[in-house]
Every structure is written in C-alpha cells, then in structure tokens.
Design a protein around this motif. Structure first.
Motif, PDB file in Angstrom:
ATOM      1  N   ARG A   1      30.596  11.084 -17.794  1.00 45.13           N
ATOM      2  CA  ARG A   1      30.471  12.072 -18.867  1.00 45.13           C
ATOM      3  C   ARG A   1      30.362  11.396 -20.225  1.00 45.13           C
ATOM      4  O   ARG A   1      29.539  11.774 -21.077  1.00 45.13           O
ATOM      5  N   ASP A   2      31.201  10.343 -20.404  1.00 43.61           N
ATOM      6  CA  ASP A   2      31.135   9.608 -21.675  1.00 43.61           C
ATOM      7  C   ASP A   2      29.780   8.933 -21.841  1.00 43.61           C
ATOM      8  O   ASP A   2      29.230   8.877 -22.953  1.00 43.61           O
TER       9      ASP A   2
ATOM     10  N   GLN B   1      42.148   9.354  -8.818  1.00 49.31           N
ATOM     11  CA  GLN B   1      42.145   8.993 -10.235  1.00 49.31           C
ATOM     12  C   GLN B   1      40.910   8.174 -10.583  1.00 49.31           C
ATOM     13  O   GLN B   1      40.317   8.331 -11.655  1.00 49.31           O
TER      14      GLN B   1
ATOM     15  N   GLN C   1      27.384  11.548 -22.792  1.00 44.61           N
ATOM     16  CA  GLN C   1      27.637  11.905 -24.186  1.00 44.61           C
ATOM     17  C   GLN C   1      27.100  10.820 -25.120  1.00 44.61           C
ATOM     18  O   GLN C   1      26.490  11.131 -26.167  1.00 44.61           O
TER      19      GLN C   1
ATOM     20  N   LYS D   1      38.098  10.435 -10.795  1.00 46.92           N
ATOM     21  CA  LYS D   1      38.204  11.166 -12.047  1.00 46.92           C
ATOM     22  C   LYS D   1      37.774  10.297 -13.221  1.00 46.92           C
ATOM     23  O   LYS D   1      37.031  10.727 -14.114  1.00 46.92           O
ATOM     24  N   ARG D   2      38.246   9.014 -13.186  1.00 48.31           N
ATOM     25  CA  ARG D   2      37.843   8.091 -14.255  1.00 48.31           C
ATOM     26  C   ARG D   2      36.339   7.853 -14.222  1.00 48.31           C
ATOM     27  O   ARG D   2      35.688   7.762 -15.270  1.00 48.31           O
TER      28      ARG D   2
ATOM     29  N   LYS E   1      34.097   9.969 -13.150  1.00 48.76           N
ATOM     30  CA  LYS E   1      33.478  11.164 -13.720  1.00 48.76           C
ATOM     31  C   LYS E   1      33.589  11.150 -15.238  1.00 48.76           C
ATOM     32  O   LYS E   1      32.636  11.473 -15.951  1.00 48.76           O
ATOM     33  N   THR E   2      34.776  10.754 -15.746  1.00 46.27           N
ATOM     34  CA  THR E   2      34.965  10.682 -17.199  1.00 46.27           C
ATOM     35  C   THR E   2      34.017   9.663 -17.805  1.00 46.27           C
ATOM     36  O   THR E   2      33.397   9.901 -18.859  1.00 46.27           O
ATOM     37  N   VAL E   3      33.886   8.510 -17.129  1.00 43.75           N
ATOM     38  CA  VAL E   3      32.984   7.468 -17.635  1.00 43.75           C
ATOM     39  C   VAL E   3      31.546   7.964 -17.636  1.00 43.75           C
ATOM     40  O   VAL E   3      30.789   7.748 -18.596  1.00 43.75           O
TER      41      VAL E   3
END
Length: 188
Positions: free
Chosen positions: A116-117, A106, A120, A109-110, A112-114
C-alpha cells in the motif's frame, strides 16, 4: 571223670570261640555303625552346606528382586517424566507454531502495508511528476509572457521614439512660423 572234664573243656572252648565270633561280629557292627554315623554326619554337613548355599541364593535372589522392583519403579518414574517432557514439548511446539502463524500473519500484514505504501509512493511520484510538468509548463508560459512583454516593451519604446521624433519634427516646423514674445509654443 576225665572224659566229662574234656567235654566240659571242649564245651568251654566252643563257648569261648562263639563269644569271640560274637565279639568280632559286635566289633564289625560297631565299626559299621561308626562308618554309617560318619557318613551320616558328612551327609548332614553336606546338606547343611547345601541349605546354607540355598539360603544365600534365596537372599541374593530376594535382593535381586528388590533391585529389579526398584529399577522398574525408577523406569516407571522415568517414563512418566519422559511423557511429561513429551507433552511439554508438544505444547511448546504448538505455541511455536502459533507464534510462527502469528508472525506469518503479521508479515502478510506488513507486506500489504508495504505494498500500500508503495502504491501510495507511486501515486505521490506521479502527482509530483504531474506537478513538475505543470510547473515546467508554467515556467514556459511565464518565459513566453516575459518574451511577449519584452517584445511589447520594445514596440512601445520604438513607438515612443517615433512619437518623440514626430514631436521634434513638428516643433522644428513650427519654430520657423509660430513665434510669440520670444516663446516657443510647444504642441503636446
């Protein structure tokens, strides 16, 4: 007669002496038997005490053996409980490891999300900067157009003033020559 009586008396004394010796011997035998009986009783009492002590020792040993058996049973139960506790602890550790691995997944994953954010957000900032540059360029263009329009307006005003001045000059020239019924002919 006297000799016979003497022999009988001597014989009687010998018999009495023999009986006394026999009686002494019997008394000695009785005393020896009594001592022997006393010794036997003492030996029997000693053996009884020994037997009682042995029975006590045997009973104590049996109690000790029973106690040892109970201790062995208790230790066996305790070992079984310990094995169960170890098994439960292993299961708990496995669950914890799984939870940690899940948490790591997790977290990745977080992360990776961070990331990506962040990408972005960087993209958005670049777009905003580009739009700001475009807006600055537009503002510059608008200002230049305003300056150009103001310059054009000034030029138009100057030309209008020139035209008005020309008209006034023409009217002044015509006033001296063209007069009809008192009205001034105006040239548009």
């Amino acid at each position: 007669m006297v000799a016979r009586e003497c022999r009988k008396a001597r014989k009687c004394r010998k018999m009495v002496a023999r009986d006394r010796r026999q009686a002494r011997k019997c008394r000695k035998m009785v005393a020896r038997d009594r001592r022997q009986a006393r010794n036997c009783r003492k030996t029997v009492a000693r053996e009884c005490r020994k037997a009682r002590k042995c029975r006590k020792t045997v009973a104590r040993n049996r109690r000790q053996v029973r106690k040892c058996r109970k201790t062995v049973t208790r230790n066996r139960h305790q070992a079984q409980k310990c094995r169960k506790t170890v098994t439960r602890a292993r299961h708990q550790a496995r669950k914890c490891r799984k939870a940690v691995a899940r948490g790591h997944r997790q977290a990745r994953k977080r992360c990776k999300t961070v990331a990506r954010d962040r990408r972005q957000a960087r993209k958005c900032r670049k777009m905003v900067a580009r739009e700001c540059c475009k807006a600055r360029k537009c503002r510059k263009t608008v200002a230049r157009d305003r300056r150009q329009a103001r310059k054009c307006c000034k030029t138009v005003a100057r030309e209008c003033r020139k035209v008005r001045k020309c008209r006034k000059t023409v009217v002044k020239r015509l006033l001296g020559t063209v007069v009809k019924r008192g009205n001034v002919v105006k040239l548009l």
